[in-house]
Write an enzyme that holds these catalytic residues in place. Structure first.
Site, PDB file in Angstrom:
ATOM      1  CG  ASN A 134      29.515 -10.721  36.741  1.00  0.00           C
ATOM      2  OD1 ASN A 134      30.321 -11.274  37.486  1.00  0.00           O
ATOM      3  ND2 ASN A 134      28.981 -11.318  35.709  1.00  0.00           N
ATOM      4  NE  ARG A 138      30.934  -6.416  34.735  1.00  0.00           N
ATOM      5  CZ  ARG A 138      30.100  -7.242  34.086  1.00  0.00           C
ATOM      6  NH1 ARG A 138      28.956  -6.783  33.603  1.00  0.00           N
ATOM      7  NH2 ARG A 138      30.397  -8.513  33.941  1.00  0.00           N
ATOM      8  CD  GLU A 173      36.187 -17.576  29.594  1.00  0.00           C
ATOM      9  OE1 GLU A 173      35.732 -16.587  30.183  1.00  0.00           O
ATOM     10  OE2 GLU A 173      35.648 -18.695  29.678  1.00  0.00           O
ATOM     11  CB  ALA A 178      34.875 -16.426  47.098  1.00  0.00           C
ATOM     12  CB  ALA A 179      40.105 -14.589  45.159  1.00  0.00           C
ATOM     13  CB  SER A 232      -4.403   3.588  77.963  1.00  0.00           C
ATOM     14  OG  SER A 232      -5.253   2.612  77.420  1.00  0.00           O
TER      15      SER A 232
HETATM   16  C1  UD1 Z   1      33.817 -17.139  34.255  1.00  0.00           C
HETATM   17  C2  UD1 Z   1      34.204 -18.193  33.207  1.00  0.00           C
HETATM   18  C3  UD1 Z   1      33.196 -18.132  32.066  1.00  0.00           C
HETATM   19  C4  UD1 Z   1      31.807 -18.349  32.592  1.00  0.00           C
HETATM   20  C5  UD1 Z   1      31.492 -17.352  33.702  1.00  0.00           C
HETATM   21  C6  UD1 Z   1      30.183 -17.735  34.358  1.00  0.00           C
HETATM   22  C7  UD1 Z   1      36.614 -18.496  33.292  1.00  0.00           C
HETATM   23  C8  UD1 Z   1      37.915 -18.160  32.642  1.00  0.00           C
HETATM   24  N1  UD1 Z   1      35.548 -17.945  32.763  1.00  0.00           N
HETATM   25  O1  UD1 Z   1      33.965 -15.876  33.642  1.00  0.00           O
HETATM   26  O2  UD1 Z   1      33.496 -19.143  31.108  1.00  0.00           O
HETATM   27  O3  UD1 Z   1      30.868 -18.241  31.525  1.00  0.00           O
HETATM   28  O4  UD1 Z   1      32.505 -17.350  34.707  1.00  0.00           O
HETATM   29  O5  UD1 Z   1      29.799 -16.771  35.321  1.00  0.00           O
HETATM   30  O6  UD1 Z   1      36.606 -19.257  34.236  1.00  0.00           O
HETATM   31  N2  UD1 Z   1      37.957 -15.676  40.774  1.00  0.00           N
HETATM   32  C9  UD1 Z   1      38.951 -15.830  41.724  1.00  0.00           C
HETATM   33  N3  UD1 Z   1      40.243 -15.549  41.388  1.00  0.00           N
HETATM   34  C10 UD1 Z   1      40.591 -15.141  40.151  1.00  0.00           C
HETATM   35  C11 UD1 Z   1      39.568 -14.977  39.182  1.00  0.00           C
HETATM   36  C12 UD1 Z   1      38.274 -15.256  39.528  1.00  0.00           C
HETATM   37  O7  UD1 Z   1      38.683 -16.217  42.853  1.00  0.00           O
HETATM   38  O8  UD1 Z   1      41.788 -14.936  39.944  1.00  0.00           O
HETATM   39  C13 UD1 Z   1      36.570 -15.961  41.150  1.00  0.00           C
HETATM   40  C14 UD1 Z   1      35.701 -14.713  41.174  1.00  0.00           C
HETATM   41  O9  UD1 Z   1      35.702 -14.127  42.440  1.00  0.00           O
HETATM   42  C15 UD1 Z   1      34.345 -15.282  40.799  1.00  0.00           C
HETATM   43  C16 UD1 Z   1      34.675 -16.469  39.920  1.00  0.00           C
HETATM   44  O10 UD1 Z   1      35.999 -16.821  40.213  1.00  0.00           O
HETATM   45  O11 UD1 Z   1      33.630 -15.738  41.931  1.00  0.00           O
HETATM   46  C17 UD1 Z   1      34.523 -16.147  38.435  1.00  0.00           C
HETATM   47  O12 UD1 Z   1      35.400 -15.128  38.074  1.00  0.00           O
HETATM   48  P1  UD1 Z   1      34.975 -13.999  37.084  1.00  0.00           P
HETATM   49  O13 UD1 Z   1      36.133 -13.085  36.893  1.00  0.00           O
HETATM   50  O14 UD1 Z   1      33.698 -13.408  37.486  1.00  0.00           O
HETATM   51  O15 UD1 Z   1      34.818 -14.865  35.734  1.00  0.00           O
HETATM   52  P2  UD1 Z   1      33.964 -14.480  34.469  1.00  0.00           P
HETATM   53  O16 UD1 Z   1      34.706 -13.511  33.648  1.00  0.00           O
HETATM   54  O17 UD1 Z   1      32.578 -14.163  34.871  1.00  0.00           O
HETATM   55 CA    CA Z   2      31.538 -13.719  36.845  1.00  0.00          CA
END
Ligand code: UD1
Ligand code: CA
Length: 451
Positions: free
Chosen positions: A226, A15, A154, A9-10, A387
């Protein structure tokens, strides 16, 4: 086998176009992170680790508010999902069991799905949750080899052929703690985004001869949020599920799609909810009550057999005993209302205690605020408030007491007393007719002049 949850959740959630971290945006009045934590809680995990970065303090507070035992760890720079999961390594160093990785922005994974993943772990080192996407968009693609998961690619790194695959990665993964962190050690950043992808552990595991598979769930469960548009979709998904649950529990919703619920709304059997009712957080409505159209409830409790609305507003701390009637344009805040009491029209009852079977006349107001402090009003049982009575708090009206209509009550009224606090009436015989004559003549003259 015991399990640990790691919730990523970082991310900033660019978007979302927001000052607030993405995972704190709310669905049904709870942060999406809390929905994810709640989904994971179904597994009774031994540890819950939340990886936070953007808005760390706020995310930590929200996580700990839901689960005081949750451990919130910092990922200072967001170098990808593998890097994020790695932040849980120290916390789980002594943990001997399975780790399930969830995303804070993917809040609707069901307990059943998580349990199916755990079942699949028996024969596999790594289990990934996939789904058939109606529109695969930018999701990672799951490249299968029979029942084995070969690798995850990806979107940014995929060939046209791979992009044509519609079996997608939800992001949820399961592996033994030791395996997970060993595999993460082997992840590199040679990819289109220059990030450490957690998804790469699949190909690495296969290369090491480990068994990997994918479990499938409904796309609705894997809805990843997103953007604000996704958030609105997620809200709609939550609401329609929650309404179906209420209907199954024996609650009548006359027009279900117009009723808004919160993550923690509790409504008893044989209660009827008319159209356009909003349930904010912390509402409990007992059995056999009727919530009439266009009412707004939050932080309140309605006991069995009551009726509320239409157009009523119950605010935090409104505590209605059995068979209370609250009618139109009535607002109640931080007030206990005794059994069978009626507040039927146009009233404000705030910071008050009301006894049983008392009648509150139309337009009654508890004047609880002096501009600086709030004060309490106490009304006994079987009282009759006329009232348009203003009750200037702090003040009390006793049992079986009465107030005259239009009174401004500033002093306590003892049991069984009648309090009148308004100007005496003056009646002048024949004066109305004379006044009408004068006014009619004036109007006639004005009409003639304007012709
Ligand atoms: C990710 C997956 C993708 C999948 C999709 C589903 C990877 C590389 N890709 O892509 O295959 O189809 O989710 O929704 O895993 N986060 C961190 N730290 C980071 C990066 C991300 O905590 O350094 C957390 C984000 O806050 C988020 C989650 O991980 O809650 C997913 O990250 P996000 O960047 O949204 O990944 P996607 O590109 O959606
Ligand atoms: Ca995502």
């Amino acid at each position: 086998m015991s399990t640990a949850l790691v919730i990523l959740a970082a991310g900033k959630g660019t978007r979302m176009n927001s000052d607030m971290p993405k995972v704190l945006h709310q669905i049904a009045n709870a942060p999406m992170l809390v929905h994810t934590m709640q989904a994971g809680a179904a597994l009774a995990p031994e540890h819950t680790v939340v990886v936070a970065g953007h808005g760390f303090d706020a995310v930590k507070a929200a996580a700990e508010d839901f689960d005081p035992d949750a451990k919130v760890v910092l990922q200072a720079e967001q170098n990808g999902t593998a890097h994020a999961a790695n932040m849980a390594r120290e916390t789980l160093a002594d943990f001997d069991g399975d780790v399930i990785v969830l995303f804070g922005d993917t809040p609707f994974i069901s307990a059943d799905t998580l349990e199916r993943m755990i079942a699949a772990r028996a024969d596999n080192a790594v289990v990934v949750l996939g789904f058939e996407a109606a529109d695969a968009g930018k999701y990672g693609r799951l490249i299968m080899d029979g029942t084995s998961l070969e690798r995850i690619v990806e979107f940014a790194d995929a060939s046209d052929e791979e992009r044509a695959v519609t079996f997608c990665n939800s992001g949820v993964m399961l592996a033994k703690r030791q395996d997970l962190f060993d595999l993460i050690d082997a992840v590199g950043s040679d990819n289109a985004q220059g990030e450490l992808y957690l998804t790469d552990i699949v190909g690495i595991a296969r290369a090491q001869g480990l068994a990997v598979t994918a479990v499938t769930c409904e796309e609705a469960e894997t809805l990843g949020i997103n953007s604000r548009a996704h958030l609105a979709q997620a809200e709609a998904v939550f609401q329609s599920r929650a309404r179906v649950e209420l209907l199954d529990l024996g609650v009548t919703l006359q027009q279900p799609e117009t009723v808004m619920l919160s993550f923690d709304t509790v409504i008893g059997r044989d209660t009827v909810i008319e159209p356009n009712v909003y349930f904010g957080p912390g509402v409990t409505v007992e059995s056999g009550t009727r919530i009439r159209a266009f009412s707004h409830l939050e932080g309140c409790h309605v006991s069995r057999g009551g009726t509320v609305g239409p157009y009523a507003r119950l605010r935090p701390g409104a505590e209605l005993a059995e068979h209370v009637h609250v009618g139109n344009f009535v607002e109640i805040k931080n007030a206990e209302v005794g059994e069978g009491t009626k507040i039927n029209h146009l009233s404000y009852i705030g910071d008050a205690t009301l006894g049983r079977t008392t009648n509150i006349g139309a337009g009654t107001i508890t004047c609880n605020y002096d501009g600086v402090m709030k004060h309490h009003t106490t009304i006994g049982s079987n009282a009759f408030i006329g009232s348009n009575t203003m009750l200037v708090a702090p003040v009390s009206v006793g049992n079986e007491a009465m107030t005259g209509s239009g009174s401004v009550i500033t002093k306590d009224v003892p049991d069984a007393a009648l309090a009148l606090a308004r100007a005496d009436q003056v009646t002048k015989p024949g004066v109305a007719r004379k006044l009408f004559d004068i006014l009619k003549k004036k109007k006639l003259k004005r009409d003639q002049e304007s012709q």
